[in-house]
Design an enzyme around this catalytic site. Structure first.
Site: not given
Length: 225
Positions: A10, A32, A59, A61-62, A64-67, A115, A185, A206
């Site tokens: 990142d 990642k 990564d 990390k979605l 929301d509502i299923p649709n 974490t 962390q 890191r």
């Protein structure tokens, strides 16, 4: 997997991210790309990193509502990610739809407890019990929903592995024994301890990206496994 290390890449500049990925590619098993990277560089950035020739872990990390989550999953088919994350706390229906919408070669894994959170943090959000207990509850739910595995800390991976022998278990927040700072962390272990406890993938950022010689740092961590 011959090398379970996935480098958390990142970085704000795409050219720097590509250069770093090229430097360490012989000593990691995948790359990642998190929310920071995806928001900054989008599909183009993922395509550029994929040219390095290593599996890509998105990564995102979605949650929301299923649709909506299913539609988001379909929108990244073209990127052919090896792994994509959703939040297990989004519920069984959301996870089922996410898995159904994913590409055939993409593993969908559920994030249990970040974490950066400890028991006190969870209590303030209304979650009873310990982070360990919550991670196990969400791991069970992810398994019931048909996901490929989960993301958890090294403190929970052993217990999850006992309950889900063939689960694809991803452990972030890892710090080598000689790495003093934990930064943000709170629940960290060493890469070797996580691997011995049953981790399939070790996410390390890191300790490699901020090292004076990233390739040497990655090689040293690989040597401990």
């Amino acid at each position: 997997m011959s090398n379970p290390i996935y480098l958390a890449l990142d970085l704000p500049r795409l050219d720097s991210a590509v250069a770093l990925a090229q430097k360490v590619r012989q000593h990691v098993g995948g790359l990642k790309l998190g929310l920071e990277f995806f928001c900054a560089h989008g599909h183009h950035g993922v395509h550029e990193i994929a040219k390095v020739g290593l599996p890509i872990f998105l990564d995102l990390k979605l949650h929301d509502i299923p649709n909506t989550v299913a539609a988001a999953m379909q929108s990244i088919h073209v990127l052919q990610p090896a792994i994509v994350t959703v939040h297990a706390s989004g519920g069984r229906a959301m996870m089922e739809d996410a898995k159904a919408a994913a590409g055939e070669s993409t593993r969908v894994v559920g994030v249990t407890v970040l974490t950066s959170l400890d028991d006190n943090d969870l209590a303030r959000t209304g979650v009873g019990g310990s982070a360990h207990d919550q991670a196990l509850r969400l791991a069970d739910l992810a398994q019931e929903a048909g996901l490929d595995g989960i993301v958890c800390s090294g403190h929970e991976v052993g217990a999850v592995h006992k309950r889900w022998k063939n689960g694809y278990l991803i452990v972030p927040g890892l710090r080598p024994a000689d790495h003093g700072s934990k930064e943000d962390q709170k629940r960290t272990v060493t890469p070797r301890a996580a691997r011995d406890a049953g981790a399939s993938v070790l996410v390390i950022g890191r300790p490699i990206t901020r090292a004076e010689d990233p390739a040497a740092a990655a090689r040293a961590i690989e040597g401990t496994l």
